[in-house]
Design a protein around this motif. Structure first.
Motif, PDB file in Angstrom:
ATOM      1  N   ALA A 243       0.825  -1.203   0.000  1.00 42.69           N
ATOM      2  CA  ALA A 243       0.000   0.000   0.000  1.00 42.69           C
ATOM      3  C   ALA A 243       0.861   1.255   0.000  1.00 42.69           C
ATOM      4  CB  ALA A 243      -0.921  -0.004   1.221  1.00 42.69           C
ATOM      5  N   ARG A 244       1.991   1.228   0.685  1.00 42.12           N
ATOM      6  CA  ARG A 244       2.888   2.377   0.706  1.00 42.12           C
ATOM      7  C   ARG A 244       3.509   2.610  -0.675  1.00 42.12           C
ATOM      8  NH1 ARG A 244       7.291   2.031   3.564  1.00 42.12           N
ATOM      9  NH2 ARG A 244       7.402   4.165   4.292  1.00 42.12           N
ATOM     10  N   ASP A 245       3.595   1.537  -1.470  1.00 44.78           N
ATOM     11  CA  ASP A 245       4.108   1.656  -2.835  1.00 44.78           C
ATOM     12  C   ASP A 245       2.994   1.911  -3.851  1.00 44.78           C
ATOM     13  OD1 ASP A 245       6.710   1.349  -2.152  1.00 44.78           O
ATOM     14  OD2 ASP A 245       6.884  -0.737  -2.789  1.00 44.78           O
ATOM     15  N   LYS A 246       1.759   2.092  -3.353  1.00 43.51           N
ATOM     16  CA  LYS A 246       0.588   2.354  -4.201  1.00 43.51           C
ATOM     17  C   LYS A 246       0.284   1.199  -5.145  1.00 43.51           C
ATOM     18  CE  LYS A 246       1.447   7.347  -4.052  1.00 43.51           C
ATOM     19  NZ  LYS A 246       0.533   7.553  -2.928  1.00 43.51           N
ATOM     20  N   VAL A 247       0.462  -0.014  -4.630  1.00 43.28           N
ATOM     21  CA  VAL A 247       0.108  -1.218  -5.376  1.00 43.28           C
ATOM     22  C   VAL A 247      -1.109  -1.889  -4.748  1.00 43.28           C
ATOM     23  CG1 VAL A 247       0.968  -3.440  -6.251  1.00 43.28           C
ATOM     24  CG2 VAL A 247       2.513  -1.537  -5.993  1.00 43.28           C
ATOM     25  N   PHE A 248      -1.562  -1.368  -3.649  1.00 36.69           N
ATOM     26  CA  PHE A 248      -2.712  -1.939  -2.968  1.00 36.69           C
ATOM     27  C   PHE A 248      -3.519  -0.796  -2.369  1.00 36.69           C
ATOM     28  CE2 PHE A 248      -4.616  -5.369  -0.241  1.00 36.69           C
ATOM     29  CZ  PHE A 248      -4.891  -6.242  -1.273  1.00 36.69           C
ATOM     30  N   PHE A 249      -4.663  -1.123  -1.807  1.00 35.92           N
ATOM     31  CA  PHE A 249      -5.528  -0.088  -1.259  1.00 35.92           C
ATOM     32  C   PHE A 249      -4.772   0.767  -0.251  1.00 35.92           C
ATOM     33  CE2 PHE A 249      -8.247  -3.686  -2.435  1.00 35.92           C
ATOM     34  CZ  PHE A 249      -9.092  -3.061  -3.340  1.00 35.92           C
ATOM     35  N   GLN A 250      -4.893   2.082  -0.378  1.00 40.18           N
ATOM     36  CA  GLN A 250      -4.122   3.001   0.438  1.00 40.18           C
ATOM     37  C   GLN A 250      -4.442   2.912   1.926  1.00 40.18           C
ATOM     38  OE1 GLN A 250      -1.439   5.118  -0.703  1.00 40.18           O
ATOM     39  NE2 GLN A 250      -1.776   3.397  -2.094  1.00 40.18           N
ATOM     40  N   ALA A 251      -5.623   2.422   2.251  1.00 42.43           N
ATOM     41  CA  ALA A 251      -5.981   2.277   3.664  1.00 42.43           C
ATOM     42  C   ALA A 251      -5.002   1.369   4.397  1.00 42.43           C
ATOM     43  CB  ALA A 251      -7.399   1.722   3.793  1.00 42.43           C
ATOM     44  N   PHE A 252      -4.407   0.401   3.675  1.00 38.71           N
ATOM     45  CA  PHE A 252      -3.503  -0.550   4.307  1.00 38.71           C
ATOM     46  C   PHE A 252      -2.153   0.080   4.665  1.00 38.71           C
ATOM     47  CE2 PHE A 252      -6.583  -3.269   2.258  1.00 38.71           C
ATOM     48  CZ  PHE A 252      -6.758  -4.294   3.187  1.00 38.71           C
ATOM     49  N   ALA A 253      -1.897   1.284   4.204  1.00 42.61           N
ATOM     50  CA  ALA A 253      -0.648   1.967   4.536  1.00 42.61           C
ATOM     51  C   ALA A 253      -0.735   2.716   5.862  1.00 42.61           C
ATOM     52  CB  ALA A 253      -0.269   2.943   3.425  1.00 42.61           C
TER      53      ALA A 253
ATOM     54  N   THR B 189      -3.114  -0.968  10.953  1.00 37.36           N
ATOM     55  CA  THR B 189      -4.444  -1.285  11.485  1.00 37.36           C
ATOM     56  C   THR B 189      -5.297  -2.073  10.488  1.00 37.36           C
ATOM     57  OG1 THR B 189      -5.134   0.927  10.776  1.00 37.36           O
ATOM     58  CG2 THR B 189      -4.524   0.665  13.073  1.00 37.36           C
ATOM     59  N   TYR B 190      -5.357  -1.620   9.235  1.00 36.77           N
ATOM     60  CA  TYR B 190      -6.231  -2.285   8.269  1.00 36.77           C
ATOM     61  C   TYR B 190      -5.683  -3.667   7.880  1.00 36.77           C
ATOM     62  CZ  TYR B 190      -9.099   1.877   7.786  1.00 36.77           C
ATOM     63  OH  TYR B 190      -9.953   2.922   8.034  1.00 36.77           O
ATOM     64  N   GLY B 191      -4.365  -3.806   7.882  1.00 33.34           N
ATOM     65  CA  GLY B 191      -3.788  -5.120   7.611  1.00 33.34           C
ATOM     66  C   GLY B 191      -4.205  -6.129   8.664  1.00 33.34           C
ATOM     67  N   LEU B 192      -4.180  -5.708   9.930  1.00 29.72           N
ATOM     68  CA  LEU B 192      -4.552  -6.599  11.017  1.00 29.72           C
ATOM     69  C   LEU B 192      -6.047  -6.918  10.972  1.00 29.72           C
ATOM     70  CD1 LEU B 192      -3.615  -8.121  13.519  1.00 29.72           C
ATOM     71  CD2 LEU B 192      -3.972  -6.043  14.857  1.00 29.72           C
ATOM     72  N   LEU B 193      -6.868  -5.905  10.740  1.00 27.21           N
ATOM     73  CA  LEU B 193      -8.315  -6.124  10.681  1.00 27.21           C
ATOM     74  C   LEU B 193      -8.704  -7.034   9.513  1.00 27.21           C
ATOM     75  CD1 LEU B 193      -9.638  -2.533  11.507  1.00 27.21           C
ATOM     76  CD2 LEU B 193      -9.819  -4.573  12.954  1.00 27.21           C
ATOM     77  N   SER B 194      -8.047  -6.844   8.363  1.00 26.91           N
ATOM     78  CA  SER B 194      -8.369  -7.683   7.203  1.00 26.91           C
ATOM     79  C   SER B 194      -7.988  -9.132   7.463  1.00 26.91           C
ATOM     80  CB  SER B 194      -7.655  -7.164   5.961  1.00 26.91           C
ATOM     81  OG  SER B 194      -6.248  -7.297   6.079  1.00 26.91           O
ATOM     82  N   MET B 195      -6.869  -9.360   8.155  1.00 29.29           N
ATOM     83  CA  MET B 195      -6.491 -10.722   8.497  1.00 29.29           C
ATOM     84  C   MET B 195      -7.550 -11.365   9.382  1.00 29.29           C
ATOM     85  SD  MET B 195      -3.611 -11.801   7.146  1.00 29.29           S
ATOM     86  CE  MET B 195      -3.658 -10.880   5.602  1.00 29.29           C
TER      87      MET B 195
ATOM     88  N   TRP C 298      -7.552  -2.653 -11.552  1.00 23.82           N
ATOM     89  CA  TRP C 298      -6.917  -1.758 -10.585  1.00 23.82           C
ATOM     90  C   TRP C 298      -5.987  -0.765 -11.285  1.00 23.82           C
ATOM     91  CZ3 TRP C 298      -7.087  -0.118  -5.744  1.00 23.82           C
ATOM     92  CH2 TRP C 298      -5.941   0.472  -5.196  1.00 23.82           C
ATOM     93  N   ALA C 299      -5.203  -1.267 -12.240  1.00 24.28           N
ATOM     94  CA  ALA C 299      -4.254  -0.401 -12.949  1.00 24.28           C
ATOM     95  C   ALA C 299      -4.979   0.663 -13.764  1.00 24.28           C
ATOM     96  CB  ALA C 299      -3.378  -1.254 -13.871  1.00 24.28           C
ATOM     97  N   ARG C 300      -6.083   0.276 -14.396  1.00 22.41           N
ATOM     98  CA  ARG C 300      -6.828   1.254 -15.178  1.00 22.41           C
ATOM     99  C   ARG C 300      -7.466   2.306 -14.276  1.00 22.41           C
ATOM    100  NH1 ARG C 300     -11.136  -1.019 -19.382  1.00 22.41           N
ATOM    101  NH2 ARG C 300      -9.153  -1.699 -20.283  1.00 22.41           N
ATOM    102  N   THR C 301      -8.015   1.868 -13.142  1.00 20.64           N
ATOM    103  CA  THR C 301      -8.684   2.788 -12.237  1.00 20.64           C
ATOM    104  C   THR C 301      -7.711   3.783 -11.620  1.00 20.64           C
ATOM    105  OG1 THR C 301     -10.324   1.103 -11.708  1.00 20.64           O
ATOM    106  CG2 THR C 301     -10.137   2.952 -10.177  1.00 20.64           C
ATOM    107  N   HIS C 302      -6.519   3.302 -11.271  1.00 25.00           N
ATOM    108  CA  HIS C 302      -5.553   4.143 -10.555  1.00 25.00           C
ATOM    109  C   HIS C 302      -4.388   4.590 -11.442  1.00 25.00           C
ATOM    110  CE1 HIS C 302      -7.436   3.449  -6.619  1.00 25.00           C
ATOM    111  NE2 HIS C 302      -7.725   2.262  -7.103  1.00 25.00           N
ATOM    112  N   ARG C 303      -4.480   4.248 -12.738  1.00 24.02           N
ATOM    113  CA  ARG C 303      -3.448   4.666 -13.673  1.00 24.02           C
ATOM    114  C   ARG C 303      -2.053   4.221 -13.258  1.00 24.02           C
ATOM    115  NH1 ARG C 303      -5.395  10.888 -15.082  1.00 24.02           N
ATOM    116  NH2 ARG C 303      -7.471  10.307 -15.857  1.00 24.02           N
ATOM    117  N   LEU C 304      -1.979   2.921 -12.889  1.00 23.33           N
ATOM    118  CA  LEU C 304      -0.684   2.362 -12.497  1.00 23.33           C
ATOM    119  C   LEU C 304      -0.003   1.831 -13.741  1.00 23.33           C
ATOM    120  CD1 LEU C 304      -1.762   0.376  -9.332  1.00 23.33           C
ATOM    121  CD2 LEU C 304      -0.667   2.601  -9.423  1.00 23.33           C
ATOM    122  N   SER C 305       1.311   1.807 -13.691  1.00 27.19           N
ATOM    123  CA  SER C 305       2.060   1.256 -14.815  1.00 27.19           C
ATOM    124  C   SER C 305       2.289  -0.212 -14.610  1.00 27.19           C
ATOM    125  CB  SER C 305       3.413   1.957 -14.944  1.00 27.19           C
ATOM    126  OG  SER C 305       4.163   1.796 -13.772  1.00 27.19           O
TER     127      SER C 305
END
Length: 463
Positions: free
Chosen positions: A327-337, A347-353, A456-463
């Motif tokens: 998430a910190r690298d913007k490859v996953f949902f930003q909430a997880f950062a 927090t979100y990583g622990l809750l999702s687990m 995900w890449a199209r929505t967030h314009r990731l390369s």
């Protein structure tokens, strides 16, 4: 992101508090949960007798060879999230964020589902005290335990490390009691009563059964990489991560061999072939009952239950850090950062687990444990085990000057052995989980993950 003055890699933003001892204890707690207590009978059924010892030995060899892959990569690239970091560094330039994304996509499935097997085992051993437990009661207890563990992890990492040591000590007491009880009433003629043709290497059934036993064996060793997942919080990772991995594997190998030989020296392995028998459901409790009596059996069963929780505790701790780095690298949902403002954990990583482990627990309660292990292992092999070994080769070739505090002994032999072992397990998985089609499901999961990445890449314009 600020860079680490040691490695030049981006700092994880997490405090480095874990030393060698707590890192090793967390590995061992994750490795030796309820798994061996419930899989000794499973291994016997798959391999057809005490030759199941080979499953533990070869499982340790595979774990050690694969552990050396983790050791080199974890020491050289000590970021929270483990495999995600290694795939990002090895394949990022050629595949963009696809490979790291697929790993997070898969890890968010297999880590909590593996943890759910620990809770399933807990409920299974609880039937020693509550033989008439209903399905609903078991479901409620299991779900409650998952969220109790999430609550225990809702604190600073240094507090978690101290609690992990306490749980590790309890684990050693439970296993030590079982081994001591078994060896005090040991019968070699039971422990080594191999059936005719047990080691017939010309029989294809032997090799297929061996693959099944190796799958169960490596499942019981999983967790040797917990310290690598927590690398962002490990002090002196170049020294601590390799040693914690190697020490934990060798220590658990000794424990497992003593445990299995001791158990089979007390309980006739033929009794474990009946899945409805106490010898199959709670073999450790049976050993204690038939050696030291009911009181000792009850006491050690309680310790086994705590050991099961210790394993899930360590696994959810490490797993919660996996989506954090992505998430910190913007490859996953930003909430997880995001990290907790006071206790500084994701927090979100622990809750999702917690949520996904709960779902996995409910799925597992409706399926066969052996089949579930085959499915989880097969999914994990493609995106983590095989991809990570290839990443090691790529980094050795493309980044020869990367600082490596630990370099694999006898490179590339251990990595090649690990690769062969994982492919062997993968190719035999359909045979050992008839009707479940783990190979096909693993490929479907990757295809769906690829589609999710494109969206995900199209929505967030990731390369």
């Amino acid at each position: 992101m600020p860079s680490s003055p040691v490695t030049g890699q981006p700092s994880s933003g997490l405090k480095k508090k874990l030393g060698l001892f707590p890192a090793t204890t967390l590995n061992m707690s994750q490795m030796c949960g309820v798994g061996p207590f419930i899989t000794i009978p499973t291994m016997i059924v798959i391999m057809g007798g005490p030759q199941a010892y080979l499953g533990w030995i070869l499982g340790a060899l595979l774990a050690l060879c694969d552990g050396l892959v983790w050791a080199e990569l974890g020491a050289a690239l000590p970021g929270a999230g483990g495999t995600y970091v290694y795939l990002r560094e090895a394949f990022g330039k050629r595949t963009g964020k696809l490979m790291p994304f697929l790993f997070i996509w898969t890890a968010m499935l297999f880590i909590p589902l593996i943890m759910s097997t620990g809770i399933i085992g807990f409920v299974q051993y609880l039937t020693w005290f509550w033989p008439d437990m209903s399905q609903t009661a078991g479901n409620v207890i299991g779900l409650g335990l998952i969220w109790l563990i999430i609550g225990l992890l809702w604190r600073k990492i240094e507090s978690v490390a101290k609690l992990g040591i306490v749980l590790w000590v309890i684990m050693l007491i439970s296993i030590g009691s079982l081994i001591t009880a078994a060896l005090s009433h040991f019968h070699p003629e039971l422990a080594f009563s191999f059936p005719e043709g047990a080691f017939d290497l010309s029989d294809s059934g032997f090799w297929l059964g061996m693959a099944g036993g190796l799958t169960i064996g490596i499942y019981d060793y999983l967790g040797y990489n917990t310290s690598a997942y927590l690398a962002g919080e490990v002090d002196q990772p170049g020294r601590v991560i390799p040693r914690s991995i190697i020490f934990s594997i060798l220590g658990i190998l000794a424990i497992y061999l003593l445990m299995q030989v001791g158990v089979l020296g007390v309980v006739d392995w033929h009794r474990m072939l009946d899945p409805n028998s106490a010898a199959y459901k709670s073999v450790a409790s049976v050993v204690l009952s038939e050696t030291w009596g009911a009181t000792a059996a009850n006491a050690v069963t309680v310790l086994i239950l705590i050991t099961a929780l210790a394993s899930v505790f360590a696994g959810l701790l490490g797993g919660s850090r996996v989506p954090y780095e992505a998430a910190r690298d913007k490859v996953f949902f930003q909430a997880f950062a995001k990290v907790h403002a006071r206790h500084e954990f994701p927090t979100y990583g622990l809750l999702s687990m917690g949520v996904l482990t709960s779902i996995g627990f409910m799925i597992g309660r409706l399926s066969d444990l052996t089949t579930l292990i085959q499915l989880l292992t097969t999914v994990m092999i493609l995106v983590q085990s095989v991809a990570q070994i290839i990443a090691l080769f790529v980094l050795r070739k493309n980044q020869p000057h990367l600082k490596r505090p630990y370099a694999m002994w006898l490179y590339p032999v251990p990595a090649v052995i690990a690769l062969v072992g994982w492919v062997y397990i993968y190719m035999a998985s359909n045979h050992n989980a008839p009707g479940a089609y783990p190979i096909q499901w693993s490929l479907v999961w990757l295809l769906v993950g690829g589609g999710a990445y494109l969206l995900w890449a199209r929505t967030h314009r990731l390369s």
